[in-house]
Design a protein around this motif. Structure first.
Motif, PDB file in Angstrom:
ATOM      1  N   GLY A  43       0.812  -1.229   0.000  1.00  0.00           N
ATOM      2  CA  GLY A  43       0.000   0.000   0.000  1.00  0.00           C
ATOM      3  C   GLY A  43       0.839   1.270   0.000  1.00  0.00           C
ATOM      4  N   LYS A  44       2.142   1.149  -0.192  1.00  0.00           N
ATOM      5  CA  LYS A  44       3.040   2.324  -0.139  1.00  0.00           C
ATOM      6  C   LYS A  44       2.707   3.338  -1.242  1.00  0.00           C
ATOM      7  CE  LYS A  44       6.936  -0.036  -0.732  1.00  0.00           C
ATOM      8  NZ  LYS A  44       6.549  -1.433  -0.880  1.00  0.00           N
ATOM      9  N   THR A  45       2.651   2.840  -2.468  1.00  0.00           N
ATOM     10  CA  THR A  45       2.395   3.751  -3.592  1.00  0.00           C
ATOM     11  C   THR A  45       0.997   4.357  -3.494  1.00  0.00           C
ATOM     12  OG1 THR A  45       3.919   2.519  -4.985  1.00  0.00           O
ATOM     13  CG2 THR A  45       2.303   3.873  -6.125  1.00  0.00           C
ATOM     14  N   THR A  46       0.042   3.540  -3.077  1.00  0.00           N
ATOM     15  CA  THR A  46      -1.338   4.041  -2.949  1.00  0.00           C
ATOM     16  C   THR A  46      -1.393   5.179  -1.928  1.00  0.00           C
ATOM     17  OG1 THR A  46      -2.143   1.852  -3.477  1.00  0.00           O
ATOM     18  CG2 THR A  46      -3.722   3.351  -2.482  1.00  0.00           C
ATOM     19  N   LEU A  47      -0.678   4.999  -0.803  1.00  0.00           N
ATOM     20  CA  LEU A  47      -0.663   6.049   0.219  1.00  0.00           C
ATOM     21  C   LEU A  47      -0.078   7.346  -0.360  1.00  0.00           C
ATOM     22  CD1 LEU A  47      -0.909   7.154   3.062  1.00  0.00           C
ATOM     23  CD2 LEU A  47       1.178   5.956   3.690  1.00  0.00           C
ATOM     24  N   MET A  48       1.012   7.201  -1.111  1.00  0.00           N
ATOM     25  CA  MET A  48       1.643   8.397  -1.685  1.00  0.00           C
ATOM     26  C   MET A  48       0.739   9.057  -2.718  1.00  0.00           C
ATOM     27  SD  MET A  48       5.603   7.371  -2.078  1.00  0.00           S
ATOM     28  CE  MET A  48       6.690   7.656  -0.699  1.00  0.00           C
ATOM     29  N   ARG A  49       0.096   8.244  -3.516  1.00  0.00           N
ATOM     30  CA  ARG A  49      -0.783   8.808  -4.558  1.00  0.00           C
ATOM     31  C   ARG A  49      -2.006   9.495  -3.947  1.00  0.00           C
ATOM     32  NH1 ARG A  49      -0.421   7.186  -9.890  1.00  0.00           N
ATOM     33  NH2 ARG A  49      -2.643   6.802 -10.040  1.00  0.00           N
ATOM     34  N   CYS A  50      -2.490   8.952  -2.831  1.00  0.00           N
ATOM     35  CA  CYS A  50      -3.610   9.611  -2.134  1.00  0.00           C
ATOM     36  C   CYS A  50      -3.138  10.963  -1.587  1.00  0.00           C
ATOM     37  CB  CYS A  50      -4.112   8.749  -0.974  1.00  0.00           C
ATOM     38  SG  CYS A  50      -5.076   7.327  -1.487  1.00  0.00           S
ATOM     39  N   LEU A  51      -1.943  10.928  -1.024  1.00  0.00           N
ATOM     40  CA  LEU A  51      -1.370  12.139  -0.420  1.00  0.00           C
ATOM     41  C   LEU A  51      -1.248  13.269  -1.442  1.00  0.00           C
ATOM     42  CD1 LEU A  51       0.011  12.462   2.426  1.00  0.00           C
ATOM     43  CD2 LEU A  51       2.159  12.243   1.229  1.00  0.00           C
ATOM     44  N   LEU A  52      -0.906  12.901  -2.664  1.00  0.00           N
ATOM     45  CA  LEU A  52      -0.689  13.904  -3.717  1.00  0.00           C
ATOM     46  C   LEU A  52      -1.967  14.261  -4.465  1.00  0.00           C
ATOM     47  CD1 LEU A  52       2.544  12.206  -4.948  1.00  0.00           C
ATOM     48  CD2 LEU A  52       2.466  14.539  -4.096  1.00  0.00           C
ATOM     49  N   GLY A  53      -3.060  13.646  -4.066  1.00  0.00           N
ATOM     50  CA  GLY A  53      -4.337  13.950  -4.731  1.00  0.00           C
ATOM     51  C   GLY A  53      -4.505  13.239  -6.060  1.00  0.00           C
ATOM     52  N   LEU A  54      -3.662  12.244  -6.315  1.00  0.00           N
ATOM     53  CA  LEU A  54      -3.785  11.502  -7.577  1.00  0.00           C
ATOM     54  C   LEU A  54      -4.853  10.423  -7.471  1.00  0.00           C
ATOM     55  CD1 LEU A  54       0.017  11.106  -8.383  1.00  0.00           C
ATOM     56  CD2 LEU A  54      -1.581  12.685  -9.432  1.00  0.00           C
ATOM     57  N   LEU A  55      -5.153  10.013  -6.241  1.00  0.00           N
ATOM     58  CA  LEU A  55      -6.217   9.035  -6.019  1.00  0.00           C
ATOM     59  C   LEU A  55      -7.210   9.604  -5.009  1.00  0.00           C
ATOM     60  CD1 LEU A  55      -4.276   5.635  -5.565  1.00  0.00           C
ATOM     61  CD2 LEU A  55      -5.611   6.350  -7.544  1.00  0.00           C
ATOM     62  N   LYS A  56      -8.450   9.229  -5.213  1.00  0.00           N
ATOM     63  CA  LYS A  56      -9.467   9.627  -4.237  1.00  0.00           C
ATOM     64  C   LYS A  56      -9.537   8.530  -3.176  1.00  0.00           C
ATOM     65  CE  LYS A  56     -12.256  12.217  -7.518  1.00  0.00           C
ATOM     66  NZ  LYS A  56     -11.490  12.010  -8.753  1.00  0.00           N
ATOM     67  N   PHE A  57      -9.929   8.907  -1.970  1.00  0.00           N
ATOM     68  CA  PHE A  57     -10.011   7.889  -0.917  1.00  0.00           C
ATOM     69  C   PHE A  57     -11.404   7.908  -0.296  1.00  0.00           C
ATOM     70  CE2 PHE A  57      -9.286  11.278   2.103  1.00  0.00           C
ATOM     71  CZ  PHE A  57      -8.411  12.123   1.440  1.00  0.00           C
ATOM     72  N   GLN A  58     -11.744   6.782   0.351  1.00  0.00           N
ATOM     73  CA  GLN A  58     -13.104   6.638   0.866  1.00  0.00           C
ATOM     74  C   GLN A  58     -13.320   7.411   2.162  1.00  0.00           C
ATOM     75  OE1 GLN A  58     -11.573   3.934  -0.672  1.00  0.00           O
ATOM     76  NE2 GLN A  58     -12.987   4.000  -2.389  1.00  0.00           N
ATOM     77  N   SER A  59     -12.341   7.323   3.072  1.00  0.00           N
ATOM     78  CA  SER A  59     -12.508   8.071   4.320  1.00  0.00           C
ATOM     79  C   SER A  59     -11.145   8.442   4.888  1.00  0.00           C
ATOM     80  CB  SER A  59     -13.300   7.243   5.339  1.00  0.00           C
ATOM     81  OG  SER A  59     -12.584   6.078   5.667  1.00  0.00           O
TER      82      SER A  59
END
Lengths: 253, 229
Positions: B43-59
């Motif tokens: 989940g490392k890349t996903t966390l970084m992408r969420c942080l940068l606004g590249l991915l949306k997150f549920q909560s």
């Protein structure tokens, strides 16, 4: 605006350094060569054959290069993670507009080079008409709409081939839809006429930009027709880009 | 207590039914090098992408109090661009060409900035990527697996560059699964396993907590525990 121009400039440079760009110039040169040979053996007005087939060849190679480049650059940015670099520093609509303007410029350069090669051949044969400039401009307008569709498909279809096929399908459908509507109007059922009428309105009416035959005979379109065509192309491309922008904002890349 | 420039609270992200991040919380402090450790697909890349606004997150919540620069994993820039050209074209308006040149110099690319990127080694591309990330003048650098695929010399050059940047006051958040690199360079680390943050703290704390003699042993103990149902 600066960001949009930066992205457009990067896309433009990338496009001019693509092998496919030079490949398409070679393809068009081969078409011109074939055109020249056909012109030699053609019966009747050889100049008309040169002008008509040359314009058709220019349109074909321009469609292939620009649609391919638009989709390929988008797909490659996804694969190489350059898309992440763009989106981490630019807004999504800036990226889309910049990419569109960049490919738009590549298209313009390609058509310009093609026009020069084509004109040289026609000058050599004393078959050049200034109305051909209008013919090339109308090809450009057609491509503006087509590029917006390519970008639209690229925003949500991850398969490059599928997006390419769909864009080419739009090109073919848009080019023949008027003829198809005429046939349906004559021979179709009331229900098919009803549906096809809306289908025709929804799809881009690329037949409106089809002036190759007229300009091959030296007939340039009237200014009002050019103005309406420009407005139609820009409005249609703007509409498709707006939908692409909405999808691009929602969809995770 | 140093100021937190990155705050993540209870971040949850799923792709369809697959939960990739499960209530992840971290603080990253100003001026530190923070390493996110985890196995592949942790989940490392996903966390970084969420942080940068590249991915949306549920909560959950993410707050960044400074500008970020990003180097993605497996970064492959345009082959037909020259090194300096890439920086010049991507720079933000407050960054001059001279500043870009100095970034390239810092990244050890001063002599090769006029060469085409297709002639660059993997290590040079990674350092170019870091220079590119710096070309927005960010306070926080987010580097996703910056040493992936590099030979030992390339790894050392990238890690040295990170130390230089820390010296300039930059906050660095990087991910890795190469444990030997982490000990020497990071101030604190987080271990993520199956989308859960299973450890947050300094390397010494981890070794002490797990009673391990090496980071590798401590990591296996920590990440391995979370594998057990």
């Amino acid at each position: 605006m600066r960001n949009i121009l930066s992205i457009a400039s990067i896309t433009f440079k990338e496009g001019l350094r693509e092998k496919v760009f030079y490949g398409s110039i070679i393809l068009f040169s081969l078409i011109l060569l074939l055109n020249y040979i056909l012109g030699q053996i053609a019966y009747g007005d050889q100049g008309k054959v040169l002008r008509d087939v040359g314009l058709a060849g220019l349109e074909l190679s321009a469609v292939l290069v620009t649609v391919f480049f638009m989709l390929n650059s988008f797909w490659r940015d996804r694969e190489s993670k350059m898309l992440d670099v763009y989106l981490s520093r630019f807004l999504r609509h800036e990226f889309l507009l910049g990419r569109f303007l960049g490919v738009f410029s590549v298209t313009a350069v390609f058509l310009f080079i093609g026009l020069i090669c084509f004109s040289l051949l026609l000058f050599f044969h004393k078959a050049f008409y200034f109305s051909l400039l209008a013919g090339v401009f109308f090809i450009f307008l057609k491509l503006v709409i087509l590029l917006s569709f390519a970008l639209f498909f690229a925003t949500f279809i991850s398969s490059q081939v599928l997006a390419y096929l769909l864009t080419i399908a739009v090109y073919i459908t848009g080019s023949i839809s008027r003829n198809a509507l005429d046939i349906i109007n004559q021979e179709g059922s009331p229900l098919s006429i009803f549906f096809f009428k809306y289908f025709y309105l929804l799809f881009p009416n690329l037949d409106k930009f089809e002036i190759k035959l007229a300009v091959a005979y030296g007939n340039a379109p009237q200014f009002s027709y050019v103005a309406i065509s420009v407005i139609y192309a820009l409005a249609y491309a703007g509409f498709v880009l707006s939908i692409a922008n909405l999808i691009f904002k929602i969809k995770e890349q | 207590m140093p100021k937190a420039v990155v705050r993540v609270r209870d971040l949850t992200k799923s792709f369809g039914k697959l939960r990739v991040l499960n209530k992840v919380s971290i603080d990253i402090h100003e001026g530190e090098i923070f390493c996110l450790l985890g196995a592949n697909a942790a989940g490392k890349t996903t966390l970084m992408r969420c942080l940068l606004g590249l991915l949306k997150f549920q909560s959950g919540e993410i707050s960044l109090s400074a500008k970020t620069g990003f180097l993605p994993e497996n970064f492959s820039p345009y082959r037909y661009f020259r090194g300096k050209e890439l920086l010049y074209d991507f720079r933000t308006k407050n960054i001059s060409k001279e500043k870009c040149d100095s970034l390239l110099e810092m990244a050890g690319l001063a002599l090769s900035k006029d060469r085409y990127i297709r002639e660059y080694s993997r290590g040079m591309i990674q350092r170019l990527g870091i220079a590119l990330a710096l070309s927005t003048d960010p306070e926080i650098l987010v580097l996703d697996e910056p040493t992936l695929g590099l030979d030992p010399l390339g790894q050392k050059q990238v890690l040295d560059l990170m130390r230089v940047l820390k010296g300039q006051g930059k906050t660095i958040f990087f991910s890795s699964h190469i444990l030997s690199q982490v000990e020497g360079v990071c101030d604190r680390l987080g271990i993520i396993s199956h989308g859960r943050m299973v450890f947050l703290g300094a390397v010494e704390e981890l070794l002490k907590k797990k009673g391990a003699s090496s980071l590798e042993e401590a990591f296996i103990l920590t990440a391995g525990e979370s594998d057990c149902p």
